[in-house]
Design an enzyme around this catalytic site. Structure first.
Site, PDB file in Angstrom:
ATOM      1  N   ILE A 162      80.392 -40.547 -28.795  1.00 49.67           N
ATOM      2  CA  ILE A 162      80.804 -39.490 -29.702  1.00 49.67           C
ATOM      3  C   ILE A 162      82.289 -39.685 -30.000  1.00 49.67           C
ATOM      4  O   ILE A 162      82.987 -40.398 -29.288  1.00 49.67           O
ATOM      5  CB  ILE A 162      80.535 -38.071 -29.119  1.00 49.67           C
ATOM      6  CG1 ILE A 162      81.230 -37.886 -27.767  1.00 49.67           C
ATOM      7  CG2 ILE A 162      79.049 -37.808 -29.003  1.00 49.67           C
ATOM      8  CD1 ILE A 162      81.009 -36.513 -27.147  1.00 49.67           C
ATOM      9  N   ASP A 163      82.767 -39.060 -31.069  1.00 53.90           N
ATOM     10  CA  ASP A 163      84.141 -39.267 -31.510  1.00 53.90           C
ATOM     11  C   ASP A 163      85.144 -38.729 -30.490  1.00 53.90           C
ATOM     12  O   ASP A 163      84.837 -37.836 -29.689  1.00 53.90           O
ATOM     13  CB  ASP A 163      84.381 -38.573 -32.852  1.00 53.90           C
ATOM     14  CG  ASP A 163      83.523 -39.147 -33.959  1.00 53.90           C
ATOM     15  OD1 ASP A 163      83.187 -40.343 -33.875  1.00 53.90           O
ATOM     16  OD2 ASP A 163      83.194 -38.397 -34.901  1.00 53.90           O
ATOM     17  N   LYS A 164      86.361 -39.236 -30.567  1.00 55.04           N
ATOM     18  CA  LYS A 164      87.446 -38.832 -29.669  1.00 55.04           C
ATOM     19  C   LYS A 164      87.599 -37.315 -29.618  1.00 55.04           C
ATOM     20  O   LYS A 164      87.686 -36.722 -28.533  1.00 55.04           O
ATOM     21  CB  LYS A 164      88.758 -39.471 -30.129  1.00 55.04           C
ATOM     22  CG  LYS A 164      89.990 -38.954 -29.399  1.00 55.04           C
ATOM     23  CD  LYS A 164      91.269 -39.523 -29.989  1.00 55.04           C
ATOM     24  CE  LYS A 164      92.506 -38.917 -29.323  1.00 55.04           C
ATOM     25  NZ  LYS A 164      93.767 -39.406 -29.919  1.00 55.04           N
TER      26      LYS A 164
END
Length: 354
Positions: free
Chosen positions: A159-161
């Site tokens: 998943i994104d930062k």
């Protein structure tokens, strides 16, 4: 449209006649049906976070090889060509340092673990992020995690930062193969909670549209509704609560493309709240009066990231074959922002619009 290939393993070291060491960062083999395509465009379709300018610079420096021969950026890749990017510094796999970073482990057994990633933590090392990542933490806490197809230990998905929430990590080769297949075959369950701009009119719906790189902004992805570019993507959404100028929604992924929810919600006119990359960090709905602007700015301070949380994760256990599901609470920063909208929307019922 040509068919792109999966990256091969990237741990080869090439000895040059000049006694310089070049490290192989990327290696791709063009498929049998590959139509002639410039090598810079070929690599842009395959290398994450690459820009055409960087690829052309690498070609000019003699770092792009096709069939063991250095080529310029205008070289046309053909069927069965082997394309490699060789650089003087090692790829991050060589530099991966175990770091004693605490992990919020929701579940663990001999085959896998489920972690609740905080917002702000990068999942794996990459350009500009060689430390402090989830993979650095995993390397410290666990030995001999299996590698995925991109040579990243334990990672089944990501998943994104600045997205918080659940990730499953494989501890064995068996778990890696079994879990990866579930994500590929769309049998896993992934639910996200998002706060988006605007009043989502339909109570539920499905967003379909190929997702690929934006033609002008390489930091963004975009939807290609005609399917001319990108890969198929499907997102199912359901409204949880409406606050007038923003809406709280549940999104379930049928596919797992990069930035999928962020791109799909923007595509239907409902960019994620405070999503800076996609323009959600400005006032997109509501009034322009000072009181409202101050309210939005306060919300941004409380939640300095996109309002997205990977809340629920379900999959079949690789050994027991039991379908197991995990759920997490919405994190404090996002919950506080939602509560502000609760209060604000209730006050508007009595006061009217600003």
């Amino acid at each position: 449209m040509h068919k792109t290939q999966k990256p091969l393993k990237t741990n080869t070291i090439i000895e040059q006649q000049e006694e310089d060491e070049l490290y192989e960062h990327f290696r791709f083999e063009a498929g049998k049906g590959q139509a002639p395509l410039r090598v810079d465009k070929f690599l842009m379709n395959l290398v994450e976070n690459a820009t055409r300018n960087k690829i052309q610079q690498a070609a000019a420096a003699g770092n792009i090889y096709v069939n063991d021969v250095p080529v310029k950026s205008n070289y046309k890749v053909k069927a069965n060509d082997v394309v490699r990017v060789l650089l003087s510094h090692p790829p991050y796999e060589y530099l991966l340092e175990p770091e004693n970073i605490p992990l919020d482990i929701v579940y663990e057994d001999d085959q896998l673990l489920v972690v609740n990633k905080p917002a702000g933590m990068v999942v794996h090392p990459g350009h500009g992020n060689y430390s402090g990542t989830l993979v650095n933490a995993l390397a410290y806490h666990f030995e001999n995690l299996p590698m995925n197809s991109s040579e990243r230990p334990g990672l089944v998905h990501r998943i994104d930062k600045d997205t918080s929430g659940l990730l499953v990590i494989a501890k064995t080769e068996q778990a890696m193969a079994h879990l990866t297949r579930q994500f590929s075959e769309k049998t896993s369950e992934r639910e996200y909670i998002a706060l988006v701009w605007g009043n989502v009119e339909q109570d539920n719906g499905t967003i379909e549209g190929h997702i690929g790189r934006h033609p002008k902004d390489r930091m963004q992805n975009t939807v290609y509704p005609d399917g001319s570019e990108g890969k198929p993507a499907v997102t199912h959404y359901k409204v949880i609560e409406r606050f007038g100028y923003v809406t709280l929604v549940s999104c379930k992924l049928e596919t797992g493309r990069t930035h999928q929810i962020r791109v799909h919600m923007k595509y239907i006119g409902h960019t994620l709240f405070n999503d800076a990359r996609y323009g959600g960090d400005i006032i997109l709905k509501g009034t322009t009066f000072t009181k409202y602007k101050q309210f939005i700015e306060n919300c941004f301070k409380v939640l300095p990231r996109q309002a997205l949380h990977a809340k629920t994760l379900g999959f079949e256990h690789p050994v027991t074959k039991e379908f197991i599901r995990f759920d997490t609470d919405i994190p404090a920063d996002m919950q506080e922002c939602i509560e502000k909208w609760h209060v604000y929307s209730k006050s508007r019922e009595f006061e009217g619009d600003d």
